[in-house]
Design a protein around this motif. Sequence first.
Motif, PDB file in Angstrom:
ATOM      1  N   UNK B  29       0.768  -1.092   0.049  1.00 15.10           N
ATOM      2  CA  UNK B  29      -0.050   0.021  -0.101  1.00 15.10           C
ATOM      3  C   UNK B  29       0.794   1.394  -0.149  1.00 15.10           C
ATOM      4  N   UNK B  30       0.446   2.278  -0.657  1.00 13.25           N
ATOM      5  CA  UNK B  30       1.067   3.424  -0.630  1.00 13.25           C
ATOM      6  C   UNK B  30       2.273   3.666  -1.922  1.00 13.25           C
ATOM      7  N   UNK B  31       2.604   2.308  -2.424  1.00 13.75           N
ATOM      8  CA  UNK B  31       3.563   2.384  -3.412  1.00 13.75           C
ATOM      9  C   UNK B  31       3.015   2.487  -4.961  1.00 13.75           C
ATOM     10  N   UNK B  32       3.696   3.019  -5.655  1.00 14.96           N
ATOM     11  CA  UNK B  32       3.175   3.344  -7.166  1.00 14.96           C
ATOM     12  C   UNK B  32       3.058   1.971  -7.844  1.00 14.96           C
ATOM     13  N   UNK B  34       0.520   0.158  -9.173  1.00 17.33           N
ATOM     14  CA  UNK B  34      -0.488   0.363 -10.183  1.00 17.33           C
ATOM     15  C   UNK B  34       0.156   0.723 -11.431  1.00 17.33           C
ATOM     16  N   UNK B  57     -12.088   0.098  -9.998  1.00 23.72           N
ATOM     17  CA  UNK B  57     -12.265   1.115  -9.049  1.00 23.72           C
ATOM     18  C   UNK B  57     -12.550   2.568  -9.902  1.00 23.72           C
ATOM     19  N   UNK B  58     -12.718   2.677 -11.004  1.00 23.34           N
ATOM     20  CA  UNK B  58     -12.969   3.728 -11.608  1.00 23.34           C
ATOM     21  C   UNK B  58     -13.511   3.422 -12.962  1.00 23.34           C
ATOM     22  N   UNK B  62     -12.326   7.496 -17.226  1.00 27.23           N
ATOM     23  CA  UNK B  62     -11.371   7.981 -15.966  1.00 27.23           C
ATOM     24  C   UNK B  62     -10.187   7.062 -16.251  1.00 27.23           C
ATOM     25  N   UNK B  66      -6.140   8.223 -17.147  1.00 27.69           N
ATOM     26  CA  UNK B  66      -5.059   7.959 -16.131  1.00 27.69           C
ATOM     27  C   UNK B  66      -3.737   7.648 -16.748  1.00 27.69           C
ATOM     28  N   UNK B  69      -0.881  10.952 -17.903  1.00 24.98           N
ATOM     29  CA  UNK B  69       0.062  11.384 -17.341  1.00 24.98           C
ATOM     30  C   UNK B  69       1.452  10.775 -17.400  1.00 24.98           C
ATOM     31  N   UNK B 167      -3.048  -4.924  -4.444  1.00 28.56           N
ATOM     32  CA  UNK B 167      -2.787  -3.990  -3.394  1.00 28.56           C
ATOM     33  C   UNK B 167      -2.722  -4.981  -2.019  1.00 28.56           C
ATOM     34  N   UNK B 197       8.891   7.739   6.480  1.00 24.67           N
ATOM     35  CA  UNK B 197       8.213   7.807   5.437  1.00 24.67           C
ATOM     36  C   UNK B 197       8.527   6.768   4.535  1.00 24.67           C
ATOM     37  N   UNK B 198       7.709   6.600   3.328  1.00 17.52           N
ATOM     38  CA  UNK B 198       8.299   5.756   2.226  1.00 17.52           C
ATOM     39  C   UNK B 198       9.036   6.636   1.353  1.00 17.52           C
ATOM     40  N   UNK B 199      10.489   6.248   1.312  1.00 21.09           N
ATOM     41  CA  UNK B 199      11.194   7.090   0.416  1.00 21.09           C
ATOM     42  C   UNK B 199      11.864   6.697  -0.526  1.00 21.09           C
ATOM     43  N   UNK B 224       6.742  11.160 -15.026  1.00 24.40           N
ATOM     44  CA  UNK B 224       5.707  11.605 -15.504  1.00 24.40           C
ATOM     45  C   UNK B 224       6.096  12.722 -16.493  1.00 24.40           C
TER      46      UNK B 224
END
Lengths: 231, 390
Positions: B29-32, B34, B57-58, B62, B66, B69, B167, B197-199, B224
Amino acid sequence: MESYSLGIEKLDENINGIRTGSNIMIIGPPMSGKETIVNNIVYNGLNEGEAAVIVTTREPGESVVDWFSYNNLEIPIEHLGIVDCVTKTLGVPTSDTATIRRASSPVDLTGIGVKISQFLEDFWMKQNIQKTRLCINSLSTILMYSNIQTVFRFLHVFTGRVKASGALGIYVVEDGMHDEQAIATLKQLFDGVIEIRQESDIHYIRTTGMSQKPSDWYEYTIEGAKIVLKG
Amino acid sequence: MAQTGIPKLDEYLNGGIPKGKSLIYFNHPGVEGDVFGMQTLHHNLAKGVTCVYVTSSSNPETMKDQFSEFGWDIHQFDDKLIIIDAYSPLIGDLSNENYVVSDPESIDSMTEMMNRAMKEVPKGSIIMVGSLSTIMDLCGEENTLNAVKMWNKMALVRDHAIIYNFTAWPYEENTLNSMKDNIFNCVISVGGIAERVIFGQYFGVLKADWSEIEARSMLFRVLRPGGIKIYIPKILVTGPFNAGKSSLIHSLSTRAVSVDRLGTTIALDHGHIDHQGFSADIFGTPGQERFDPIIKMISGEAMGIFLVVDSTLPKDFVRAKQMLDITKGYGLPYIIVANKQDLPGALSVDEIRRHFNIPEDVPIIPTIATSKEGIFEAFEVLVEKITGGN
Ligand SMILES: Nc1nc2c(ncn2[C@@H]2O[C@H](COP(=O)(O)OP(=O)(O)O)[C@@H](O)[C@H]2O)c(=O)[nH]1
Ligand SMILES: [Mg+2]
């Protein structure tokens, strides 16, 4: 010791500093000014040099930013991050900005989680700000689309992150929208609660779990952007 | 064979995902994570492969937006992209898609659409489940895993490669373990390096039952536009004074700065390069002996080293070797950059190897830093040494 304050004087006096890493629920009936209270808590933090992340599920990110300027509250915009869960569901083409990142819907907990993490990292690593307030406004909307276990798992992760990073988590819940069981489940994740109740058009507020004893109930009114406690 | 389109990953998977196999991006969770699925989808659409995408979920539009970007326009592939809409009914919207899951909270309703789509699209397509965690949230853990086993079988029968984005929320221990161990042919774990934090973000191959290749975990960044790039936080450029270190850094870099940190006596060079799926930060060291303590200081945590030499000056090679020692170079992957090949008297690669008396497997790459000749080859060779494979 490092701690947080709400910026609501009488409540702060009783709490005497909220421990870093705390997670707090705000629960109250509709139309009781919870939004104004949350925005005040955010504003107070920004004023003290902290950063803030607001997850908005009810109005577009731009409206959240506008609230501050409309009320002549100057904020350091580079310290504010907004996770907008609304705009993309409206079908208007938009892109992210430095302040506003958009999840695809309130169902998209993965996307919401990624964007929260990105803001937390930016503030900590790039801007070197070690205190951040994370406000989710509101859990109730998220609970309209996902069941309680799902939301619990999501919160389990993010209340944990708040704790690990020494942030302050604020989670808004609509009173009366969820059954007792759901509220009790969620409460396990929180260190304290800001409770709001209404009696014949008069609103009262108190805090529990944030000091030895619950605070008194204070009658309050919302005046413009301000919350005014009596007594 | 379908490719993932993720740099390095296809190599680790021995070319990609064979027909009929299943792969899960197992994302913390929280990591990119997707973005991995999105990059794989875009990569395959661009190659003309028919892809089925399950959106949970969308809404479909939409979901497609996505991609922009990252600089990917997938609207142009509308004829090859088939959507299974498991979102619109959930929020009470009408759907324009041909495949609509009437009740996204019922796993049977999901399976019905999955089976229909997998039968109707050409064999050898790609099936991508946009958010397996959302399906699991809606339909329950056990039901979902049982269904996934059926979907994987169906994919096998129809020669589709089936790919899941997932996830890893704190589900039941059993659920997560069986997902990592025995439900999928291949598990790619996408995680975060977290302290407060996640760095940093990394991916690794937890399992790939068709590939023997030993994969390392790779740091990555999401650009991006650009998508997923392998990230190498520190490559060191060292070598004697005047060998061409600054020239190399400036020629390699998309942006470079010389920072006068220590007055006018020395300038520390720092550059950043994005090249062929890799993103790296490059740091130069000064060459003169009096700065050796500084070299030690800035060489910590380096992942690889360019040792730059002036090919016309063999008398400097001893010094070059000494600098390699200082940077602890023998433990780290390094290559020798035989620079100034345009000058008369420049030694050949073989002559330099003899002078240096180094193992055959240390690459020596001839370059002309000032005109960028050979420098990207040098970068690719060093990156290959850093990112390995076998
Ligand atoms: N002819 C030629 N000159 C080069 C080459 N690379 C660098 N130089 C020149 O060599 C000198 C020293 O280069 P510099 O990059 O400053 O070396 P550093 O001391 O290692 O940083 C400069 O005048 C460069 O223009 C090359 O490949 N060929
Ligand atoms: Mg130099």
